[in-house]
Write a protein that holds these residues in place. Structure first.
Motif, PDB file in Angstrom:
ATOM      1  N   GLU A   1     -13.870  -6.980  -0.596  1.00 45.64           N
ATOM      2  CA  GLU A   1     -13.330  -5.667  -0.983  1.00 45.64           C
ATOM      3  C   GLU A   1     -12.406  -5.125   0.100  1.00 45.64           C
ATOM      4  OE1 GLU A   1     -16.273  -2.819  -1.974  1.00 45.64           O
ATOM      5  OE2 GLU A   1     -17.087  -3.956  -3.669  1.00 45.64           O
ATOM      6  N   ARG A   2     -12.844  -5.267   1.367  1.00 45.86           N
ATOM      7  CA  ARG A   2     -12.059  -4.718   2.477  1.00 45.86           C
ATOM      8  C   ARG A   2     -10.697  -5.404   2.587  1.00 45.86           C
ATOM      9  NH1 ARG A   2     -15.377  -5.753   6.217  1.00 45.86           N
ATOM     10  NH2 ARG A   2     -14.339  -7.439   7.341  1.00 45.86           N
ATOM     11  N   VAL A   3     -10.673  -6.709   2.395  1.00 43.97           N
ATOM     12  CA  VAL A   3      -9.414  -7.448   2.471  1.00 43.97           C
ATOM     13  C   VAL A   3      -8.442  -6.973   1.395  1.00 43.97           C
ATOM     14  CG1 VAL A   3      -8.379  -9.727   2.107  1.00 43.97           C
ATOM     15  CG2 VAL A   3     -10.397  -9.494   3.572  1.00 43.97           C
ATOM     16  N   LYS A   4      -8.941  -6.782   0.175  1.00 46.59           N
ATOM     17  CA  LYS A   4      -8.076  -6.311  -0.920  1.00 46.59           C
ATOM     18  C   LYS A   4      -7.546  -4.906  -0.648  1.00 46.59           C
ATOM     19  CE  LYS A   4     -10.264  -9.115  -4.536  1.00 46.59           C
ATOM     20  NZ  LYS A   4     -11.098  -9.107  -5.762  1.00 46.59           N
ATOM     21  N   LEU A   5      -8.413  -4.034  -0.120  1.00 48.90           N
ATOM     22  CA  LEU A   5      -7.968  -2.681   0.209  1.00 48.90           C
ATOM     23  C   LEU A   5      -6.906  -2.705   1.299  1.00 48.90           C
ATOM     24  CD1 LEU A   5     -11.326  -0.682   0.153  1.00 48.90           C
ATOM     25  CD2 LEU A   5      -9.377  -0.344  -1.373  1.00 48.90           C
ATOM     26  N   ASN A   6      -7.121  -3.510   2.327  1.00 46.32           N
ATOM     27  CA  ASN A   6      -6.154  -3.577   3.426  1.00 46.32           C
ATOM     28  C   ASN A   6      -4.814  -4.128   2.968  1.00 46.32           C
ATOM     29  OD1 ASN A   6      -7.838  -2.481   5.365  1.00 46.32           O
ATOM     30  ND2 ASN A   6      -8.649  -4.460   6.023  1.00 46.32           N
ATOM     31  N   GLU A   7      -4.835  -5.040   2.004  1.00 52.98           N
ATOM     32  CA  GLU A   7      -3.579  -5.561   1.450  1.00 52.98           C
ATOM     33  C   GLU A   7      -2.786  -4.447   0.781  1.00 52.98           C
ATOM     34  OE1 GLU A   7      -4.852  -8.664  -1.133  1.00 52.98           O
ATOM     35  OE2 GLU A   7      -4.987 -10.174   0.466  1.00 52.98           O
ATOM     36  N   LYS A   8      -3.495  -3.549   0.073  1.00 51.76           N
ATOM     37  CA  LYS A   8      -2.813  -2.423  -0.579  1.00 51.76           C
ATOM     38  C   LYS A   8      -2.367  -1.376   0.434  1.00 51.76           C
ATOM     39  CE  LYS A   8      -5.291  -2.939  -4.969  1.00 51.76           C
ATOM     40  NZ  LYS A   8      -6.228  -2.339  -5.945  1.00 51.76           N
ATOM     41  N   LEU A   9      -3.182  -1.150   1.452  1.00 51.78           N
ATOM     42  CA  LEU A   9      -2.862  -0.132   2.451  1.00 51.78           C
ATOM     43  C   LEU A   9      -1.702  -0.535   3.345  1.00 51.78           C
ATOM     44  CD1 LEU A   9      -6.494   0.850   3.501  1.00 51.78           C
ATOM     45  CD2 LEU A   9      -4.843   2.373   2.398  1.00 51.78           C
ATOM     46  N   ASN A  10      -1.597  -1.825   3.619  1.00 51.76           N
ATOM     47  CA  ASN A  10      -0.595  -2.290   4.585  1.00 51.76           C
ATOM     48  C   ASN A  10       0.482  -3.167   3.969  1.00 51.76           C
ATOM     49  OD1 ASN A  10      -1.964  -1.171   6.989  1.00 51.76           O
ATOM     50  ND2 ASN A  10      -3.558  -2.670   6.509  1.00 51.76           N
ATOM     51  N   GLY A  11       0.490  -3.269   2.642  1.00 56.20           N
ATOM     52  CA  GLY A  11       1.482  -4.101   1.979  1.00 56.20           C
ATOM     53  C   GLY A  11       2.836  -3.429   1.873  1.00 56.20           C
ATOM     54  N   ASP A  12       3.822  -4.210   1.467  1.00 53.57           N
ATOM     55  CA  ASP A  12       5.189  -3.691   1.329  1.00 53.57           C
ATOM     56  C   ASP A  12       5.408  -2.964   0.008  1.00 53.57           C
ATOM     57  OD1 ASP A  12       5.887  -4.751   3.799  1.00 53.57           O
ATOM     58  OD2 ASP A  12       6.409  -6.709   2.925  1.00 53.57           O
ATOM     59  N   ILE A  13       4.528  -3.191  -0.956  1.00 53.63           N
ATOM     60  CA  ILE A  13       4.691  -2.556  -2.269  1.00 53.63           C
ATOM     61  C   ILE A  13       4.215  -1.103  -2.191  1.00 53.63           C
ATOM     62  CG2 ILE A  13       3.983  -2.616  -4.691  1.00 53.63           C
ATOM     63  CD1 ILE A  13       3.566  -5.628  -4.373  1.00 53.63           C
ATOM     64  N   ILE A  14       5.006  -0.207  -2.709  1.00 48.00           N
ATOM     65  CA  ILE A  14       4.658   1.220  -2.688  1.00 48.00           C
ATOM     66  C   ILE A  14       3.503   1.488  -3.653  1.00 48.00           C
ATOM     67  CG2 ILE A  14       5.488   3.566  -3.185  1.00 48.00           C
ATOM     68  CD1 ILE A  14       8.292   2.589  -2.451  1.00 48.00           C
ATOM     69  N   VAL A  15       2.517   2.202  -3.170  1.00 50.75           N
ATOM     70  CA  VAL A  15       1.369   2.551  -4.001  1.00 50.75           C
ATOM     71  C   VAL A  15       1.762   3.686  -4.942  1.00 50.75           C
ATOM     72  CG1 VAL A  15      -0.999   3.399  -4.014  1.00 50.75           C
ATOM     73  CG2 VAL A  15      -0.252   1.818  -2.222  1.00 50.75           C
ATOM     74  N   GLU A  16       1.695   3.439  -6.230  1.00 45.66           N
ATOM     75  CA  GLU A  16       2.132   4.428  -7.210  1.00 45.66           C
ATOM     76  C   GLU A  16       1.062   5.481  -7.488  1.00 45.66           C
ATOM     77  OE1 GLU A  16       3.403   2.358 -10.674  1.00 45.66           O
ATOM     78  OE2 GLU A  16       5.133   1.415  -9.701  1.00 45.66           O
ATOM     79  N   ASP A  17      -0.187   5.156  -7.241  1.00 43.34           N
ATOM     80  CA  ASP A  17      -1.279   6.096  -7.526  1.00 43.34           C
ATOM     81  C   ASP A  17      -2.173   6.239  -6.285  1.00 43.34           C
ATOM     82  OD1 ASP A  17      -3.203   7.699  -8.575  1.00 43.34           O
ATOM     83  OD2 ASP A  17      -3.880   6.296 -10.131  1.00 43.34           O
ATOM     84  N   PRO A  18      -1.721   7.037  -5.293  1.00 43.48           N
ATOM     85  CA  PRO A  18      -2.489   7.182  -4.037  1.00 43.48           C
ATOM     86  C   PRO A  18      -3.912   7.691  -4.265  1.00 43.48           C
ATOM     87  CG  PRO A  18      -0.286   8.102  -3.796  1.00 43.48           C
ATOM     88  CD  PRO A  18      -0.466   7.816  -5.244  1.00 43.48           C
ATOM     89  N   ALA A  19      -4.078   8.588  -5.230  1.00 46.80           N
ATOM     90  CA  ALA A  19      -5.414   9.153  -5.476  1.00 46.80           C
ATOM     91  C   ALA A  19      -6.395   8.058  -5.904  1.00 46.80           C
ATOM     92  CB  ALA A  19      -5.332  10.235  -6.538  1.00 46.80           C
ATOM     93  N   SER A  20      -5.926   7.143  -6.731  1.00 48.52           N
ATOM     94  CA  SER A  20      -6.774   6.053  -7.203  1.00 48.52           C
ATOM     95  C   SER A  20      -7.170   5.126  -6.047  1.00 48.52           C
ATOM     96  CB  SER A  20      -6.048   5.252  -8.285  1.00 48.52           C
ATOM     97  OG  SER A  20      -6.819   4.143  -8.689  1.00 48.52           O
ATOM     98  N   LEU A  21      -6.193   4.859  -5.171  1.00 49.27           N
ATOM     99  CA  LEU A  21      -6.478   4.006  -4.016  1.00 49.27           C
ATOM    100  C   LEU A  21      -7.483   4.676  -3.084  1.00 49.27           C
ATOM    101  CD1 LEU A  21      -6.019   1.493  -2.321  1.00 49.27           C
ATOM    102  CD2 LEU A  21      -3.967   2.566  -1.372  1.00 49.27           C
ATOM    103  N   ASN A  22      -7.314   5.965  -2.859  1.00 50.94           N
ATOM    104  CA  ASN A  22      -8.250   6.685  -1.989  1.00 50.94           C
ATOM    105  C   ASN A  22      -9.655   6.726  -2.597  1.00 50.94           C
ATOM    106  OD1 ASN A  22      -6.544   7.251   0.146  1.00 50.94           O
ATOM    107  ND2 ASN A  22      -5.736   9.121  -0.821  1.00 50.94           N
ATOM    108  N   PHE A  23      -9.726   6.807  -3.919  1.00 51.87           N
ATOM    109  CA  PHE A  23     -11.034   6.758  -4.582  1.00 51.87           C
ATOM    110  C   PHE A  23     -11.707   5.410  -4.319  1.00 51.87           C
ATOM    111  CE2 PHE A  23     -13.638   5.454  -8.200  1.00 51.87           C
ATOM    112  CZ  PHE A  23     -14.545   6.517  -8.258  1.00 51.87           C
ATOM    113  N   LEU A  24     -10.935   4.324  -4.414  1.00 50.59           N
ATOM    114  CA  LEU A  24     -11.474   2.996  -4.135  1.00 50.59           C
ATOM    115  C   LEU A  24     -11.968   2.891  -2.690  1.00 50.59           C
ATOM    116  CD1 LEU A  24      -8.883   0.674  -5.947  1.00 50.59           C
ATOM    117  CD2 LEU A  24     -11.229   1.173  -6.661  1.00 50.59           C
TER     118      LEU A  24
END
Length: 412
Positions: free
Chosen positions: A223-246
């Motif tokens: 889970e942590r690896v997947k979250l870090n990929e989203k947090l530090n990836g080059d793709i812009i997160v379109e739904d920050p609230a959803s990511l923070n919930f995760l």
């Protein structure tokens, strides 16, 4: 004992082989086992099988040769090759399966003691495939009427499964539910005068918890690896609230698992019926110290790998000082062969020059009394962790070091 059976062994072994088999019986089996002789299944199961099995007699000669100062790897490999040539690779009846499983487990033990970091795990996978083809451990033990020899083979497999670097990489090969069903619900090692297990002593309950901790770590790390990929990836997160919930859900799960497993450790106890089988107060005290050491080892695992706590933290250092004191006491006992996993975790947690010098001396003492190759491999991992984490501010994942070395490491 051996001299009375020499005519049987002459069918399978040359004089040199008989000599090394004798050395296994008289020395190696006792060095490997932390149980009294009455339940030393290296002798009761493996050595007894060697009387009628060519492959097993050759393997035990190889194991004896591995530890004998006048032998070399060429001699060890000679008897291993003879054993391989005589074993049934495709067993047909339950007795053939029993012999073949013993063959794999003994060969794994030889490889681990030699310091091997690859072949032993291939053999372990073959052993797992063998049991899968047979129909599983429950069928296996039922077909042998819950014999103590059969229990030893299953406990041996379980121990190698949990004490493997691969358990921290991808989880245990068999589920902990399966192991708990066998050992906690059906109490395989507590019935029919099984005695004290030669690998796990009276403290199997804490080893089962260690396996549970490793499986939880694998899940949370994924889970942590997947979250870090989203947090530090080059793709812009379109739904920050959803990511923070995760993220919040992940941290909540970490807290829940940490407290749940901490409670299990605190309430865990050794197998009392086995403790009562030890002959002296000194032996019981030593096994209780080993149990306390592994409780602390489990707590260090939780803090380091579930909570990702820095080794230099007061929490880890408090556990470290207590663990090193227990290790110092246990080096002087017959339980020295059970210290590997704790030595590794303590090594990763040593941050000061003082503690690292102490541990260096401790490894020397252990290796001088318990001269096996995987102790050297564990020491190599610890030294590499110190290089990567000079000040102790980083949580070093020892499985990453194993992967970088290309190793599959056994703590057995």
């Amino acid at each position: 004992m051996l001299m009375n059976l020499s005519s049987s062994f002459n069918l399978f072994l040359d004089d040199t082989g008989i000599f090394y088999l004798s050395y296994f019986e008289e020395n190696v089996a006792n060095l490997l086992s932390i149980s009294p002789k009455s339940s030393n299944y290296f002798l009761k199961t493996f050595f007894t099988l060697s009387v009628t099995s060519e492959s097993i007699s050759n393997l035990l000669a190889a194991w004896g040769a591995l530890f004998h100062q006048d032998s070399d790897l060429a001699v060890v490999n000679k008897y291993i090759n003879r054993a391989r040539a005589s074993i049934k690779q495709n067993p047909t009846d339950r007795f053939d399966y029993f012999i073949t499983m013993a063959y794999y487990l003994i060969t794994i033990g030889i490889q681990v003691c030699s310091g091997d970091t690859s072949n032993w795990y291939q053999l372990f996978n073959k052993c797992e495939d063998l049991m899968r083809r047979y129909g599983g451990f429950l069928k296996f033990i039922k077909d042998f009427d819950y014999s103590n020899d059969c229990k030893f083979l299953i406990a041996n497999f379980q121990f190698h499964d949990i004490m493997s670097s691969e358990a921290l990489m991808k989880g245990t090969t068999c589920s902990m539910n399966s192991y708990n069903d066998l050992f906690k619900i059906n109490k395989l090692l507590e019935l029919d005068n099984y005695g004290i297990d030669p690998y796990q002593g009276c403290i199997q309950p804490i080893y089962l918890l260690l396996g549970e901790i490793m499986n939880n770590y694998v899940e949370l790390k994924g889970e942590r690896v997947k979250l870090n990929e989203k947090l530090n990836g080059d793709i812009i997160v379109e739904d920050p609230a959803s990511l923070n919930f995760l993220r919040l859900d992940h941290f909540k799960k970490i807290d829940e698992k940490f407290f749940e497993l901490t409670d299990k450790i605190n309430y865990c106890s050794p197998i009392e019926s086995q403790l009562q089988q030890l002959d002296s107060d000194g032996e019981r005290a030593a096994h209780m110290k080993l149990f306390d050491l592994y409780k602390i080892t489990c707590k260090m695992y939780l803090s380091l790998y579930i909570k990702q706590t820095q080794p230099i933290s007061g929490e880890i250092q408090n556990h470290l000082v207590t663990a090193l004191t227990l290790i110092h006491d246990l080096i002087k006992t017959d339980l020295i062969s059970s210290l590997n996993m704790s030595l590794l975790i303590c090594g990763i947690s040593c941050c000061s020059k003082f503690d690292r010098m102490q541990l260096d001396a401790t490894f020397d003492k252990v290796y001088s009394r318990y001269h096996v190759g995987n102790v050297k491999r564990i020491w190599d991992v610890v030294k590499e962790a110190w290089k990567r984490n000079a000040s102790g501010n980083t949580c070093i994942d020892w499985i990453d070091i194993c992967n970088d070395f290309g190793w599959k490491l056994s703590m057995c």
